[in-house]
Design a protein around this motif. Structure first.
Motif, mmCIF file in Angstrom:
data_model
loop_
_atom_site.group_PDB
_atom_site.id
_atom_site.type_symbol
_atom_site.label_atom_id
_atom_site.label_comp_id
_atom_site.label_asym_id
_atom_site.label_seq_id
_atom_site.Cartn_x
_atom_site.Cartn_y
_atom_site.Cartn_z
ATOM 1 N N GLU A 103 29.571 -4.650 24.339
ATOM 2 C CA GLU A 103 30.557 -3.809 25.023
ATOM 3 C C GLU A 103 30.030 -3.320 26.370
ATOM 4 O O GLU A 103 30.757 -3.312 27.356
ATOM 5 N N LYS A 104 28.765 -2.930 26.414
ATOM 6 C CA LYS A 104 28.161 -2.477 27.673
ATOM 7 C C LYS A 104 28.134 -3.609 28.701
ATOM 8 O O LYS A 104 28.463 -3.402 29.863
ATOM 9 N N VAL A 105 27.716 -4.795 28.261
ATOM 10 C CA VAL A 105 27.636 -5.939 29.174
ATOM 11 C C VAL A 105 29.030 -6.283 29.695
ATOM 12 O O VAL A 105 29.228 -6.475 30.901
ATOM 13 N N ALA B 284 27.425 -2.970 20.331
ATOM 14 C CA ALA B 284 27.392 -1.952 21.386
ATOM 15 C C ALA B 284 26.872 -2.546 22.690
ATOM 16 O O ALA B 284 27.407 -2.261 23.771
ATOM 17 N N LEU B 285 25.856 -3.393 22.611
ATOM 18 C CA LEU B 285 25.316 -4.038 23.807
ATOM 19 C C LEU B 285 26.352 -4.980 24.420
ATOM 20 O O LEU B 285 26.516 -5.024 25.646
ATOM 21 N N LEU C 213 20.537 -2.631 31.717
ATOM 22 C CA LEU C 213 21.143 -2.011 30.539
ATOM 23 C C LEU C 213 20.107 -1.773 29.444
ATOM 24 O O LEU C 213 19.247 -2.618 29.206
ATOM 25 N N GLU C 214 20.239 -0.637 28.788
ATOM 26 C CA GLU C 214 19.354 -0.320 27.675
ATOM 27 C C GLU C 214 19.611 -1.295 26.532
ATOM 28 O O GLU C 214 20.756 -1.568 26.185
ATOM 29 N N HIS D 54 31.663 -4.401 29.974
ATOM 30 C CA HIS D 54 32.109 -3.349 30.892
ATOM 31 C C HIS D 54 31.469 -3.508 32.269
ATOM 32 O O HIS D 54 32.146 -3.431 33.289
ATOM 33 N N GLU D 55 30.163 -3.716 32.286
ATOM 34 C CA GLU D 55 29.465 -3.850 33.573
ATOM 35 C C GLU D 55 29.942 -5.067 34.353
ATOM 36 O O GLU D 55 30.063 -5.020 35.572
#
Length: 186
Positions: free
Chosen positions: A44-46, A41-42, A93-94, A48-49
């Motif tokens: 994917e967030k990275v 999940a992290l 990011l969380e 995307h950003e």
């Protein structure tokens, strides 16, 4: 009756003793799976950003790796502000505990700029390769450092990979081409 209760109690206790290692293993597996899902999940967030960064273009290439909440940024960019912006966005990011920024800023050079645009025209202006330039993030990245070109990204097949290499090699002023293009199959 009392003997039967004692026997049942002993059997339950023995069953619990045999089940304890299995339960511990199930909990460990579950914790490992949760960690893997959190890391995914992290990632994917990275990702995307990074692709949403303003001024992130075809002449830049950002990559990263995530390990235990530490994100290591890798790659090459043409602007120093893009390097620092990438780090700042990822820090917020969380789930990110620490960011290691190993992104290199390519040297400013009118010679390299001329080569960048000539390689861009040679690759994306060629019928068959032009489809890789569609969309907001082109799939072939063009990195130029002191006249040496590196192609990064993903193409559909080996033929397109080789044609992109030939087209980049044909640009005047290019000293060397490193073709790091990967195909969709692996």
């Amino acid at each position: 009756m009392k003997t039967t209760v004692n026997t049942i109690s002993k059997m339950m206790l023995a069953g619990a003793m045999f089940a304890a290692p299995w339960l511990a293993q199930a909990q460990t597996t579950s914790a490992a799976e949760e960690q893997a899902q959190a890391t995914q999940a992290l990632q994917e967030k990275v990702r995307h950003e990074l692709v949403m960064l303003p001024f992130y273009g075809v002449f830049d290439n950002l990559a990263f790796k995530v390990e235990d909440g530490t994100v290591t940024l890798l790659g090459d960019v043409t602007r120093p502000t893009l390097r620092s912006t990438a780090e700042n966005v990822v820090k917020r990011l969380e789930g990110v505990k620490h960011v290691v920024n190993e992104v290199e800023v390519l040297p400013l050079s009118p010679f390299d700029d001329r080569i960048r645009f000539a390689v861009l025209r040679a690759i994306y202006g060629y019928p068959g390769l032009d489809r890789y330039g569609l969309g907001t993030q082109p799939s072939i990245r063009i990195l130029v450092r002191n006249g040496e070109v590196t192609l990064e990204g993903v193409v559909n097949n080996d033929s397109d990979r080789h044609v992109a290499n030939i087209r980049a090699n044909g640009v005047s002023g290019v000293f060397k081409v490193t073709n790091n293009l990967r195909t969709n199959r692996g």
